[in-house]
Write an enzyme that holds these catalytic residues in place. Structure first.
Site, PDB file in Angstrom:
ATOM      1  CG  HIS A 137      -1.739   1.599   1.300  1.00 55.76           C
ATOM      2  ND1 HIS A 137      -3.295   0.837   1.198  1.00 55.76           N
ATOM      3  CD2 HIS A 137      -1.760   2.098   2.038  1.00 55.76           C
ATOM      4  CE1 HIS A 137      -3.635   2.674   1.148  1.00 55.76           C
ATOM      5  NE2 HIS A 137      -2.987   2.597   1.732  1.00 55.76           N
ATOM      6  CD  GLU A 138       1.580   3.962   3.483  1.00 54.24           C
ATOM      7  OE1 GLU A 138       1.610   4.529   3.022  1.00 54.24           O
ATOM      8  OE2 GLU A 138       0.497   3.308   4.318  1.00 54.24           O
TER       9      GLU A 138
HETATM   10 ZN    ZN Z   1      -2.973   5.413   1.968  1.00 53.85          ZN
END
Ligand code: ZN
Length: 507
Positions: free
Chosen positions: A268-269
């Site tokens: 995600h990051e």
């Molecule tokens: Zn996010």
């Protein structure tokens, strides 16, 4: 005009450097700093914040913007500039006018009140007692109402707040999208609930953190995160931060018992970071070199996390290595079983732990509640009951107490009203972008199965990342997909995927 533009760029450059200095100091606070240093660090950050605010709202910047003809009607100004320079003026005008409309007294009061509210929220959550937070939240809503009034809006005070995170978006547009989306998601969730639940015991086993880190690092690098221009560290809450044009860092957290949560945090990051790493050279080093809105930003993180990272093709590539790394934990677990475990759907109380199908329902609930609180239709004192009533109607479950209900998120205590919708908008944009990507590149699953992600990242760079903030989200969406935001793509994606995972077809 040319001279004014040049001077505005000079002033903006200093702001940009200060912002990255602040990001550096703040990154250190979250990842390296000894706890004992916290007090002075807060002073350092407050000082930088004050200097930046002063610079941004200085009469000089106001004069330059009006010399360029920028106003509410024409934020890009009247100069005969190219598209990047027009966008630059527009974004500077936006920042300047939002900041200069807020009186210092109100800004200070909000900072003070959110400080107090954070403590009372922590207490309230610990004791599962909403009444400890109620009064502070009431004040925060009141201050946000005042803030919206100062910034100005046409239809609903919510518009002025939402605009901070999702520029140019309005509450009525969000409503138009969330209305049918909520119904469709609740319906899909109910259909899935009637099916046999998938097995997940093997992902709940203990997975050594050092091996999780080695595996997670390898994955983000393979997807395209450039460790030559960034790094991965551990923090209490995962985040991405840009410290400079060639310095976009990510953080994550690992827990022995939550192997999937750590891995998907990394991805995600990584998705957020690849967006910021991909801005075009022509806009590097100025206000345009960032994500255009939180919704679009979230579309990039969720695309990699969910549409790639939770796909069957992804696990066809990565499962053999995962199984080798964690041979004891995955003994006898087939690829198919593992893939299904990664995609388990179940109504749950906590937003951040929710699956792809139910996640946006948590967001819709918060959006409707925020709007009603802001307009005064919902009294803060009735909030817990209203929360539980809506949970029941959207997800079919009622939390046992307020700590797993209305008190779970930090956002309101921090004064962030209007932020939540961007999480769900990200899911919608991601699915819509993927549809266009497939129209141009062909089956994305097939590309993923090749183990070479460069054409996927290349497509995102070419169509989205390189533009940074040049095009507002709505315009960008139209350019990339030929239409404005349309939730049908997301529903279509979910129906297809979960129809297969849960065997919904033919019923
Ligand atoms: Zn996010």
């Amino acid at each position: 005009m040319k001279e004014s533009l040049g001077n505005l760029k000079k002033a903006a450059r200093e702001l940009y450097l200060l912002e990255h200095t602040q990001a550096t100091v703040s990154w250190d606070q979250e990842t390296q700093m000894p706890d004992a240093a916290n007090e002075e660090r807060s002073d350092q950050l407050a000082l930088l914040e004050g200097i930046m605010h002063q610079k941004l709202t200085s009469p000089e910047i106001g004069r330059l913007l009006s010399a360029l003809g920028a106003d509410d009607e024409k934020p890009e100004g009247k100069g005969n500039f190219d598209i990047e320079d027009k966008a630059f003026v527009r974004e500077m005008y936006r920042s300047y006018s939002r900041a200069s409309r807020l009186p210092e007294k109100l800004v200070t009061e909000i900072a003070r009140q959110t400080g107090l509210a954070h403590s009372s929220w922590v207490e309230a959550r610990k004791n599962a007692d909403f009444s400890l937070f109620e009064e502070d939240l009431e004040k925060i809503i009141e201050l946000n109402r005042e803030k919206a009034g100062k910034i100005g809006y046409k239809d609903h005070p919510y518009d002025a707040l939402l605009d901070e995170y999702e520029p140019w978006m309005t509450a009525s547009k969000v409503e138009e999208v969330f209305g049918p989306l909520g119904k469709n998601l609740a319906d899909l969730t109910a259909r899935i609930a009637k099916k046999k639940q998938v097995e997940t015991s093997f992902v709940e086993k203990k997975y050594p953190v050092d091996k999780q880190n080695a595996f997670g690092t390898k994955v983000v690098e393979k997807l395209g995160y450039d460790f030559g221009r960034g790094r991965l560290d551990i923090s209490a809450h995962p985040f991405t931060t840009t410290l400079g044009t060639n310095d976009v860092r990510i953080t994550t957290r690992y827990d022995e018992s939550l192997v999937l949560s750590g891995l998907f945090s990394n991805i995600h990051e990584g998705g957020h970071a690849m967006y910021e790493m991909g801005v075009g050279e022509n806009i590097q080093g100025n206000i345009l070199a960032a994500g255009v809105s939180l919704g679009i930003h979230e579309s990039q993180s969720r695309f990699w996390e969910n549409m790639i990272g939770r796909s069957r093709a992804f696990w066809e590539i990565f499962y053999p290595d995962f199984q080798k790394t964690f041979s004891k934990q995955t003994e006898g677990v087939s690829l198919d079983d593992f893939y299904k475990a990664v995609n388990r759907v179940e109504p749950s109380f906590i937003r951040v732990e929710a699956d792809e199908v139910t996640y946006s329902l948590h967001v819709i609930l918060r959006f409707e509640i925020e709007k009603a609180m802001l307009s005064g239709d919902l009294k803060v004192s009735s909030l817990p009951d209203e929360w539980n009533r809506r949970m029941k109607s959207l997800l079919g479950i009622v939390p046992a107490d307020d700590s797993e209900g209305v008190l779970q998120d930090v956002h309101w205590s921090a004064g962030l009203i209007g932020y939540f919708p961007t999480y769900a908008l990200g899911n919608l944009y991601a699915a819509q972008f993927m549809n266009s990507m497939e129209n141009q590149l062909g089956d994305v699953g097939k590309i993923v199965r090749s183990g070479d992600f460069s054409s996927i990242l290349g497509w995102l760079r070419e169509n989205i990342h390189q533009y940074g903030r040049v095009y507002p989200a709505e315009k960008l969406c139209r350019r990339v997909t030929g239409e404005s935001l349309n939730p049908d793509y997301f529903m279509h994606y979910l129906e297809n995927k979960y129809g297969e995972v849960y065997g919904l077809r033919g019923n």
